[in-house]
Design an enzyme around this catalytic site. Structure first.
Site, PDB file in Angstrom:
ATOM      1  N   ASN A   1      -2.293   1.677   6.058  1.00 51.72           N
ATOM      2  CA  ASN A   1      -1.536   0.509   5.607  1.00 51.72           C
ATOM      3  C   ASN A   1      -1.446  -0.467   6.764  1.00 51.72           C
ATOM      4  O   ASN A   1      -1.272  -0.053   7.907  1.00 51.72           O
ATOM      5  CB  ASN A   1      -0.105   0.888   5.199  1.00 51.72           C
ATOM      6  CG  ASN A   1      -0.051   1.765   3.975  1.00 51.72           C
ATOM      7  OD1 ASN A   1      -1.065   2.007   3.334  1.00 51.72           O
ATOM      8  ND2 ASN A   1       1.127   2.254   3.661  1.00 51.72           N
ATOM      9  N   GLY A   2      -1.496  -1.768   6.460  1.00 54.00           N
ATOM     10  CA  GLY A   2      -1.335  -2.764   7.515  1.00 54.00           C
ATOM     11  C   GLY A   2      -2.614  -3.545   7.777  1.00 54.00           C
ATOM     12  O   GLY A   2      -3.542  -3.547   6.967  1.00 54.00           O
TER      13      GLY A   2
ATOM     14  N   HIS B   1      16.123 -36.910  -9.124  1.00 54.33           N
ATOM     15  CA  HIS B   1      15.287 -37.300  -7.990  1.00 54.33           C
ATOM     16  C   HIS B   1      13.868 -36.768  -8.135  1.00 54.33           C
ATOM     17  O   HIS B   1      13.224 -36.442  -7.132  1.00 54.33           O
ATOM     18  CB  HIS B   1      15.924 -36.818  -6.686  1.00 54.33           C
ATOM     19  CG  HIS B   1      17.241 -37.453  -6.408  1.00 54.33           C
ATOM     20  ND1 HIS B   1      17.374 -38.657  -5.745  1.00 54.33           N
ATOM     21  CD2 HIS B   1      18.504 -37.056  -6.742  1.00 54.33           C
ATOM     22  CE1 HIS B   1      18.655 -38.969  -5.666  1.00 54.33           C
ATOM     23  NE2 HIS B   1      19.360 -38.018  -6.262  1.00 54.33           N
TER      24      HIS B   1
ATOM     25  N   LYS C   1      12.383 -14.709 -10.758  1.00 52.84           N
ATOM     26  CA  LYS C   1      12.181 -13.542 -11.626  1.00 52.84           C
ATOM     27  C   LYS C   1      11.168 -13.847 -12.717  1.00 52.84           C
ATOM     28  O   LYS C   1      10.303 -13.027 -13.022  1.00 52.84           O
ATOM     29  CB  LYS C   1      13.508 -13.106 -12.251  1.00 52.84           C
ATOM     30  CG  LYS C   1      14.433 -12.395 -11.328  1.00 52.84           C
ATOM     31  CD  LYS C   1      13.893 -11.034 -10.945  1.00 52.84           C
ATOM     32  CE  LYS C   1      14.234 -10.661  -9.534  1.00 52.84           C
ATOM     33  NZ  LYS C   1      13.694 -11.409  -8.454  1.00 52.84           N
TER      34      LYS C   1
ATOM     35  N   ARG D   1       4.948   0.037  -5.099  1.00 55.47           N
ATOM     36  CA  ARG D   1       4.735  -0.752  -3.891  1.00 55.47           C
ATOM     37  C   ARG D   1       3.722  -1.876  -4.101  1.00 55.47           C
ATOM     38  O   ARG D   1       3.619  -2.785  -3.291  1.00 55.47           O
ATOM     39  CB  ARG D   1       4.269   0.148  -2.744  1.00 55.47           C
ATOM     40  CG  ARG D   1       5.313   1.163  -2.338  1.00 55.47           C
ATOM     41  CD  ARG D   1       4.793   2.108  -1.267  1.00 55.47           C
ATOM     42  NE  ARG D   1       4.601   1.429   0.000  1.00 55.47           N
ATOM     43  CZ  ARG D   1       5.550   1.228   0.910  1.00 55.47           C
ATOM     44  NH1 ARG D   1       6.778   1.632   0.657  1.00 55.47           N
ATOM     45  NH2 ARG D   1       5.289   0.627   2.037  1.00 55.47           N
TER      46      ARG D   1
ATOM     47  N   TRP E   1      -3.463  -2.415  -1.284  1.00 53.93           N
ATOM     48  CA  TRP E   1      -3.212  -3.818  -1.597  1.00 53.93           C
ATOM     49  C   TRP E   1      -4.151  -4.615  -0.698  1.00 53.93           C
ATOM     50  O   TRP E   1      -4.020  -4.592   0.525  1.00 53.93           O
ATOM     51  CB  TRP E   1      -1.753  -4.170  -1.313  1.00 53.93           C
ATOM     52  CG  TRP E   1      -1.305  -5.483  -1.868  1.00 53.93           C
ATOM     53  CD1 TRP E   1      -0.816  -5.741  -3.111  1.00 53.93           C
ATOM     54  CD2 TRP E   1      -1.270  -6.743  -1.164  1.00 53.93           C
ATOM     55  NE1 TRP E   1      -0.486  -7.059  -3.233  1.00 53.93           N
ATOM     56  CE2 TRP E   1      -0.749  -7.706  -2.067  1.00 53.93           C
ATOM     57  CE3 TRP E   1      -1.633  -7.145   0.113  1.00 53.93           C
ATOM     58  CZ2 TRP E   1      -0.582  -9.037  -1.699  1.00 53.93           C
ATOM     59  CZ3 TRP E   1      -1.464  -8.481   0.478  1.00 53.93           C
ATOM     60  CH2 TRP E   1      -0.938  -9.402  -0.435  1.00 53.93           C
TER      61      TRP E   1
ATOM     62  N   GLU F   1       7.647 -14.029 -11.214  1.00 54.78           N
ATOM     63  CA  GLU F   1       7.148 -12.753 -10.725  1.00 54.78           C
ATOM     64  C   GLU F   1       6.584 -11.873 -11.835  1.00 54.78           C
ATOM     65  O   GLU F   1       5.526 -11.261 -11.664  1.00 54.78           O
ATOM     66  CB  GLU F   1       8.280 -11.975 -10.023  1.00 54.78           C
ATOM     67  CG  GLU F   1       8.635 -12.487  -8.652  1.00 54.78           C
ATOM     68  CD  GLU F   1       9.765 -11.677  -8.042  1.00 54.78           C
ATOM     69  OE1 GLU F   1       9.651 -11.306  -6.867  1.00 54.78           O
ATOM     70  OE2 GLU F   1      10.765 -11.405  -8.744  1.00 54.78           O
TER      71      GLU F   1
ATOM     72  N   CYS G   1       0.838  -1.192   0.000  1.00 50.91           N
ATOM     73  CA  CYS G   1       0.000   0.000   0.000  1.00 50.91           C
ATOM     74  C   CYS G   1       0.879   1.250   0.000  1.00 50.91           C
ATOM     75  O   CYS G   1       2.067   1.200   0.285  1.00 50.91           O
ATOM     76  CB  CYS G   1      -0.953   0.064   1.179  1.00 50.91           C
ATOM     77  SG  CYS G   1      -1.991  -1.377   1.409  1.00 50.91           S
TER      78      CYS G   1
ATOM     79  N   LYS H   1       6.234  -4.283  -3.326  1.00 53.44           N
ATOM     80  CA  LYS H   1       7.678  -4.130  -3.198  1.00 53.44           C
ATOM     81  C   LYS H   1       8.156  -4.405  -1.776  1.00 53.44           C
ATOM     82  O   LYS H   1       9.135  -5.086  -1.559  1.00 53.44           O
ATOM     83  CB  LYS H   1       8.075  -2.704  -3.615  1.00 53.44           C
ATOM     84  CG  LYS H   1       9.570  -2.455  -3.625  1.00 53.44           C
ATOM     85  CD  LYS H   1      10.263  -3.295  -4.672  1.00 53.44           C
ATOM     86  CE  LYS H   1      11.755  -3.089  -4.701  1.00 53.44           C
ATOM     87  NZ  LYS H   1      12.410  -4.055  -5.602  1.00 53.44           N
TER      88      LYS H   1
ATOM     89  N   GLU I   1      16.845 -17.874  -8.061  1.00 55.24           N
ATOM     90  CA  GLU I   1      16.532 -16.470  -8.321  1.00 55.24           C
ATOM     91  C   GLU I   1      16.048 -16.258  -9.750  1.00 55.24           C
ATOM     92  O   GLU I   1      15.118 -15.484  -9.992  1.00 55.24           O
ATOM     93  CB  GLU I   1      17.774 -15.611  -8.033  1.00 55.24           C
ATOM     94  CG  GLU I   1      17.641 -14.134  -8.376  1.00 55.24           C
ATOM     95  CD  GLU I   1      16.585 -13.408  -7.558  1.00 55.24           C
ATOM     96  OE1 GLU I   1      16.251 -12.265  -7.925  1.00 55.24           O
ATOM     97  OE2 GLU I   1      16.075 -13.963  -6.565  1.00 55.24           O
TER      98      GLU I   1
END
Length: 615
Positions: free
Chosen positions: A101-102, A511, A492, A27, A75, A495, A2, A610, A488
Site C-alpha cells: 500500500n502507498g 452571487h 454525500k 477501503r 487502489w 459520493e 488498498c 475509506k 456535507e
C-alpha cells in the site's frame, strides 16, 4: 487505501486471506489478488475487479492450498487497473512475492538503475520496482530477506505498508510501515497481517500496530521481532488487546453498511458522550482535555485541520467555538495547510480531525504544526491510530467501525465531541451563563432521541428520492450552523450517487448560483427554526419565483416553509447550535435512497477509499 491481508500458521491460508480481503473491501479498490505457498511453489491469482471475481478465478486457476498466504485489494496509483498491475508482484527470480500500500515516489530512477542491471518489468507499478530492489540487495549484498528489506526501504522515498515472503523461507513473512497502517495479529503459533484488525478478529484479540518507520520479522515458533528501519534498533512491541468484535463489522440485517451506520447514530452519539456528559449534575468532562484547558482558553486562536467530511465537522465547530467560547477559529483543508507555509505560533492550538486517524494530509499538517511549537489536539475514531499517537492529547469518538466509505456516524460523533469541548471551555472561561450551560447539556443529552425521531421519516424521504433520482444536478443551501450541513449533504450525494451537487451559504445564491435555477433544478434548503429563519424563507421565495423545485428540511410544526416548498423533510426542534446533529440525518437518507434506486455500489463508490493514506 488498498488492503493488505496475510497469514502464516497451521491452518489453510486461502479462506482466511480471502475472507480478510472481503472485510477490507470498504477501503476502496479496483483489483484484487492472492499468493499462496503450497510447499512446492507459489500459487498466484489476481484480477481486475472485485474480490468475488478473484474468488471465482482462483477456483479454476490455483490449488488454493498452503498455510502461508498474502492478499491485496489495490487502489490504482501507478498503472491502470488491470490484471497485470494488480498485486501481489513477483521478483524476477520468482522467489519473492510482495503486496504494497502507498506510493514509492522515486520508483522511476530506481527502475532505470535496475533495468541497467538486467531486471525486466512486467507491470507499470512502483511495487514491482520495490520487490526487485529488495531481491537485488539480497543477492548482491548476500543478506537475509529482513536485512534486504531494511536496506531497500532506506533507499526509497514515499509511503508504504508492505508484506512479502521468500519461497525459500516459507516460515517467515516480513512487514514494514511508513504512512499506511499495518496490524499484526498474534495467535496460537500463527500470525496474521492486515491493514486493520477486521480480517483476523475472530481468531485473536491480540495485535501489534507498527509505528512509522518500523519493520517486523514474523517467524513461526518465535516472537515477533520489531526493528527501526533507519538504524536497525530493536523495539519492544506493545501487544494491544482489541476491543473490536465480529458483530460490529457485519451488516446486522441491513442491506448496506451505510444504512446500518445511519441507524446506529442514536446509540453511537450516546456512546460518545457516555461518562463524559452528566446533564443533571451540570458536568461535561473529557479526560484528554482536562489537563490542557488553560492552553485552549489562553490560545490566540484555534486552527482546525481536516479533510472531507471531517472538515465539514470542523466548520460546524467554528460556529460553536466562536459563539460560546469567543476564541477565533480557522478551519483549514489539511491538504492546503501543509503546503502553504502557514503562520503558526506557540500560542495557537491545532485540532486535527480524522475518522481513521491515518489520513495522510492531516498527519502531515500535525507534524507541521508541532514543528512550529503549536499544541495539537486530535479527534479520531480508531484507538491506537497514528493521529492518536502523534498528537499531544485528544479525544476519541466512539462511533465503532465505520465500514461504508461515505462517512455518516463519524460526522455526528465528531460534532458531538467538538460540542462537548466547546461547552467545557466556555464554562471554564466564563463565556456562558450557568442557565445556558445547563440548557445545552440537557439538550445534547436528548440528541439521540431526536435523531431517532428524524430516522422515522425514512419512508417519506424514500418517496422524495424516487422523484429526483434521475436528475443530474442538485443545489444545497444552508445558513449559519447549517451551512456546513449543506456542504456535507451535497458531498454525500456526490459520493454515492455520482450526481453533481454543490453546497452554498443560502445568501450566496444571488452571487452566481441563482443563474442555474429553473424548473429542472432541485434545491435542498435547510430551513429549521433559527436566527436566520426569515432570511432562509426569503431565499426560498427567490427560488420559487424562478420555478426551482424546493426540498426543505424543516422543524416539526413548521408552516411557513411547508407552504412554499414542494417537498419537506421534518426534524425535531432543537437549539440552533445542535441542529446539525439532526438536520444531517434526512440528507444522509436522501442520498442513500437515490443511490440505491440508481443501482450504485453504496458501500464502495467508485474511485473512493475509506482511509486516504496517500496524497
Amino acid at each position: 487505501m488498498c488492503g493488505i491481508v496475510g497469514y502464516i500458521g497451521k491452518k489453510e491460508a486461502y479462506p482466511i486471506v480471502l475472507n480478510g480481503l472481503k472485510r477490507l473491501e470498504y477501503r476502496g479498490y479496483d483489483s484484487a489478488g492472492i499468493a499462496l505457498y503450497d510447499g512446492t511453489d507459489i500459487q498466484l491469482c489476481k484480477t481486475q475487479g472485485k474480490v468475488a471475481s478473484l474468488e471465482e478465478k482462483a477456483e479454476s486457476e490455483i490449488s488454493r492450498k498452503g498455510s502461508l498466504g498474502i492478499g491485496h485489494t489495490r487502489w490504482a496509483t501507478h498503472g491502470v487497473p488491470n490484471d497485470v498491475n494488480s498485486h501481489p508482484h513477483y521478483s524476477n527470480s520468482g522467489d519473492l512475492v510482495i503486496i504494497h500500500n502507498g506510493i514509492i515516489e522515486n520508483y522511476d530512477s530506481l527502475k532505470k538503475e535496475l533495468k541497467k542491471r538486467g531486471y525486466i518489468f512486467h507491470s507499470d507499478t512502483d511495487t514491482e520496482v520495490l520487490v526487485n530492489l529488495i531481491e537485488d540487495i539480497q543477492i548482491n549484498e548476500k543478506v537475509k530477506l529482513g536485512k534486504a528489506v531494511q536496506i531497500a526501504l532506506n533507499q526509497v522515498v514515499g509511503a508504504y505498508a508492505i508484506a512479502l515472503f521468500d519461497k525459500k523461507k516459507p516460515d517467515e513473512i516480513v512487514v514494514a510501515k511508513l504512512g499506511s497502517p499495518l496490524a499484526i495479529g498474534i495467535g496460537d503459533d500463527e500470525f496474521f497481517v492486515a491493514s486493520d484488525a477486521s480480517p483476523f478478529i475472530e481468531f485473536t484479540n491480540n495485535a501489534i500496530y507498527l509505528e512509522d518507520e518500523e519493520m517486523a520479522i514474523i517467524r513461526l515458533g518465535r516472537d515477533v521481532k520489531v526493528r527501526k528501519i533507519k538504524d536497525d534498533k530493536l523495539v519492544a512491541p506493545y501487544i494491544q488487546e482489541l476491543q473490536l468484535n465480529l458483530e460490529q463489522i457485519e451488516k446486522g440485517g441491513y442491506d448496506h453498511f451505510m444504512l446500518k451506520e445511519i441507524y446506529e447514530q442514536p446509540s453511537v452519539i450516546k456512546d460518545t458522550y457516555r461518562g463524559r456528559l452528566l446533564a443533571e449534575k451540570g458536568i461535561v468532562k473529557l479526560g484528554g482535555l482536562e489537563d490542557y484547558i488553560e492552553k485552549f482558553i489562553n490560545a490566540d486562536r484555534i486552527i482546525i485541520v481536516a479533510c472531507g467530511t471531517s472538515w465539514h465537522a470542523g466548520l460546524v465547530a467554528e460556529y460553536i467555538f466562536e459563539d460560546l467560547v469567543r476564541i477565533p477559529v480557522e478551519v483549514e483543508y489539511a491538504s492546503e495547510f501543509r503546503y502553504r507555509n502557514p503562520v503558526i505560533s506557540e500560542n495557537d492550538v491545532v485540532i486535527a480531525i480524522s475518522q481513521s486517524g491515518e489520513t495522510a494530509d492531516t498527519l502531515a499538517a500535525i507534524k507541521l504544526a508541532k514543528s512550529k511549537g503549536a499544541f495539537v489536539y486530535g479527534i479520531c475514531n480508531v484507538v491506537g491510530s497514528t493521529i492518536s499517537r502523534e498528537t499531544h492529547s485528544g479525544t476519541y469518538t466512539h462511533a465503532g467501525p465505520e465500514i461504508g466509505v461515505a462517512s455518516t456516524k463519524a460526522f455526528t460523533t465528531q460534532i458531538t465531541v467538538l460540542t462537548m469541548i466547546a461547552l467545557r471551555l466556555a464554562k471554564a472561561k466564563g463565556t456562558i451563563s450557568q442557565r445556558d450551560f445547563m440548557l445545552y447539556l440537557r439538550e445534547l443529552d436528548l440528541i439521540p432521541d431526536q435523531v431517532e425521531k428524524a430516522l422515522k421519516t425514512e419512508d417519506k424521504i424514500k418517496e422524495i428520492a424516487a422523484v429526483f433520482k434521475d436528475v443530474r444536478n442538485f443545489l444545497y443551501l444552508g445558513r449559519g450552523y447549517n451551512f456546513p450541513v449543506a456542504l456535507e449533504g451535497a458531498l454525500k450525494l456526490k459520493e454515492i450517487s455520482y450526481i453533481h451537487a454543490e453546497g452554498y451559504p443560502a445568501a450566496e445564491m444571488k452571487h452566481g448560483p441563482i443563474a442555474l435555477i429553473d424548473e429542472q433544478m432541485p434545491v435542498v434548503v435547510i430551513a429549521v427554526k433559527s436566527d436566520h429563519y426569515d432570511k432562509v424563507v426569503s431565499n426560498i421565495q427567490e427560488i420559487k419565483a424562478r420555478k426551482g423545485k424546493i426540498i426543505a428540511v424543516v422543524s416539526k410544526g413548521d408552516t411557513a416553509v411547508r407552504d412554499l416548498a414542494d417537498y419537506v423533510m421534518e426534524v425535531p426542534k432543537t437549539p440552533e447550535a445542535l441542529t446539525p446533529l439532526v438536520t444531517t440525518i434526512p440528507l444522509q437518507l436522501l442520498s442513500y435512497h437515490i443511490a440505491v434506486m440508481l443501482g450504485r455500489n453504496v458501500d464502495q463508490p467508485r474511485n473512493l477509499a475509506k482511509s486516504v493514506t496517500v496524497e
